[in-house]
Each structure stands twice: as C-alpha cells, then as structure tokens.
Write an enzyme that holds these catalytic residues in place. Structure first.
Site, PDB file in Angstrom:
ATOM      1  N   GLY A   1       2.968  -8.854   2.050  1.00  0.00           N
ATOM      2  CA  GLY A   1       2.106  -8.790   0.864  1.00  0.00           C
ATOM      3  C   GLY A   1       2.365  -9.963  -0.080  1.00  0.00           C
ATOM      4  O   GLY A   1       1.789 -10.063  -1.157  1.00  0.00           O
TER       5      GLY A   1
ATOM      6  N   ASP B   1       7.612  -4.023   6.198  1.00  0.00           N
ATOM      7  CA  ASP B   1       6.719  -4.326   7.321  1.00  0.00           C
ATOM      8  C   ASP B   1       7.361  -3.955   8.653  1.00  0.00           C
ATOM      9  O   ASP B   1       6.673  -3.601   9.593  1.00  0.00           O
ATOM     10  CB  ASP B   1       6.394  -5.829   7.330  1.00  0.00           C
ATOM     11  CG  ASP B   1       5.663  -6.221   6.070  1.00  0.00           C
ATOM     12  OD1 ASP B   1       4.571  -5.682   5.837  1.00  0.00           O
ATOM     13  OD2 ASP B   1       6.208  -7.012   5.289  1.00  0.00           O
TER      14      ASP B   1
ATOM     15  N   GLY C   1       7.404  -8.716   2.813  1.00  0.00           N
ATOM     16  CA  GLY C   1       6.781  -9.926   2.324  1.00  0.00           C
ATOM     17  C   GLY C   1       5.419 -10.238   2.890  1.00  0.00           C
ATOM     18  O   GLY C   1       4.803 -11.235   2.529  1.00  0.00           O
TER      19      GLY C   1
ATOM     20  N   SER D   1       0.809  -1.225   0.000  1.00  0.00           N
ATOM     21  CA  SER D   1       0.000   0.000   0.000  1.00  0.00           C
ATOM     22  C   SER D   1       0.839   1.271   0.000  1.00  0.00           C
ATOM     23  O   SER D   1       0.424   2.292  -0.535  1.00  0.00           O
ATOM     24  CB  SER D   1      -0.946  -0.017   1.199  1.00  0.00           C
ATOM     25  OG  SER D   1      -0.195  -0.100   2.398  1.00  0.00           O
TER      26      SER D   1
ATOM     27  N   GLU E   1      10.652  -8.972  -4.971  1.00  0.00           N
ATOM     28  CA  GLU E   1      11.163  -7.724  -4.354  1.00  0.00           C
ATOM     29  C   GLU E   1      12.655  -7.868  -4.076  1.00  0.00           C
ATOM     30  O   GLU E   1      13.453  -6.996  -4.401  1.00  0.00           O
ATOM     31  CB  GLU E   1      10.407  -7.427  -3.052  1.00  0.00           C
ATOM     32  CG  GLU E   1       8.988  -6.977  -3.264  1.00  0.00           C
ATOM     33  CD  GLU E   1       8.221  -6.827  -1.963  1.00  0.00           C
ATOM     34  OE1 GLU E   1       8.564  -7.483  -0.962  1.00  0.00           O
ATOM     35  OE2 GLU E   1       7.255  -6.035  -1.952  1.00  0.00           O
TER      36      GLU E   1
END
Ligand code: DER
Length: 235
Positions: A101, A88, A99, A30, A107
């Site tokens: 997500g 995160d 991770g 996000s 990534e």
C-alpha cells in the site's frame, strides 16, 4: 465468507485487545481500515475512552480524523502501547512483507516504536517463506538516480531470480510518490532469498535506499481469519 469479511473479522478481533487510555499505532490498508473503523465506533459509543491514535499514513490520518479519533505523532508519543496493522505476507516465524500500500516507512517507524504489534490478516497472506507469494517486496528509495538503485537491488539477489520494477501510478504511468516524497521499487523473487537478516542488512547498506518492506521479528501477535475460524498466535 469473502476475503473482505475475513479481514473484518481479524480486525475486530484485534480491537478486542485495545484498552482505554492506550496510545495506538493505526495501520494502513484494507484490513487495518476495519480496525480503525471499529476503534472509532467504540470511541463514539463510549466503550473506549482516552485513545490517542498514531497514524501510519496520510490516508489513515484522514480516515481516523473523520472518525473523531484523537491523533498525535511519534514526536509526542515515542513509545506506543499497541499497533494494529495488516500485512501482505506472513511466514511461519511471523516475519512479514508489508508496503504494497506504499506506507512501509511510516508503518515500520510506528511499529518498531510499539510495545505490542498485532498483525491482522486473512489466510491468503500466509506463505512458506518471504517472497514466496511471488508478489512485490517493496523498497522505498530516494528518487535521485532510481534506475541505478534498482539495478543494485537486483544485483543483491541474482541467485533468487530477483527482478525490480519502479512502482508507477495513474494512466500516464508516473512514478508513485510515497507520503515521504520517495519512490518505491517492487522486488519480485523467483526463489527463497535465504537469510532475511542478511538480506535486510544488504538492502539497507545501499546508499539511496530508505527502508524495505520486510518486517523481521517485529510482530508480537498474529491474528489469522480463515474459513475454519480465527487463530491467534503470540510470539
Ligand atoms: O501496505 C501495507 O503495508 C498494508 O498494511 C498491507 O501490508 C496490507 O494491506 P491489505 O490489508 O489491504 O491487504
């Protein structure tokens, strides 16, 4: 300011470092979504030109394509000028957990190929040590005998009170499947796991493990948006 507004502030600040002609790693999540939106906006207005985006997930690929950002991949661009992505968790040494997500493998492939890696977070992501949020530290594994791999991962960190859970999705609780066709085990720690490099090596030595969500010594710039303003730290 809401958390979402802080994410947007951090993301827009990061895009100020983007220059025309760059090959950009486009993050997932996000916070990164705001950065990708902003890049699309600046391309449309002509303030940015000749950008090539290297997406870190199919989700970001879709978003960037809809914004008209020219896209390519690591095969064509093995060296990336700058990657912008969320995280995160961020510890005081700028080590990350990523991770949650589900995109940690692509990534990490993109961000280890990047000359600069700008991490954009709101202040809630800051932790004293990795795992300290008591939230998931993801590990991407092959689906074959995932229970066996889960147990071996837990056994690596019994001293840190580690519990592993297979990530599921949907109301039937089917295993989540990553963009790469793999499963994800989320590890939860009760205590500090200690030396991150040793933990990383131990995890990656397990046959069946593809990659983990600790991004150690990879970030080159950290942008944190908080209620008292934005801070920028360079490694
Ligand atoms: O899954 C990921 O790696 C994301 O980048 C995650 O680390 C940050 O997601 P957020 O910006 O939605 O909090």
């Amino acid at each position: 300011l809401s958390q979402e507004e802080l994410k947007k502030i951090a993301a827009f600040k990061a895009v100020e470092f983007v220059r025309s002609g760059m090959v950009l790693g486009l993050g997932t999540g996000s916070t990164a979504k705001h950065a990708v939106d902003r890049i699309g906006e600046l391309l449309k207005s002509g303030q940015l030109k000749n950008i090539v985006g290297i997406p870190t997930s199919m989700k970001t690929h879709e978003q960037a394509m809809n914004l008209g950002i020219p896209l390519s991949d690591l095969n064509c661009h093995p060296i990336i000028d700058m990657a912008i992505d969320g995280a995160d968790e961020v510890d005081p040494e700028m080590n990350l957990v990523k991770g949650r997500g589900g995109s940690l493998l692509r990534e990490k492939m993109v961000e280890t190929a990047s000359k600069k890696f700008i991490v954009i977070v709101d202040e809630t992501k800051l932790v004293d040590y990795i795992g300290g949020s008591r939230l998931a530290m993801p590990v991407e594994i092959v689906p074959f005998c995932w229970k066996f791999t889960l147990q071996r991962l837990e056994m690596l960190f019994t001293d840190a009170g580690c519990v592993g859970r297979l990530r599921t999705e949907g109301e039937r609780g089917a295993p989540y499947v990553s963009d790469n066709g793999n499963y994800i085990i989320d590890l939860y720690f009760d205590r500090d796991m200690g030396d991150l490099k040793a933990a990383s090596d131990a995890i990656l030595r397990l046959a069946g493990v593809v990659e983990h969500g600790m991004f150690i010594d990879m970030a080159t710039t950290l942008i944190v948006a908080g209620k008292n303003g934005v801070t920028i730290r360079n490694k």
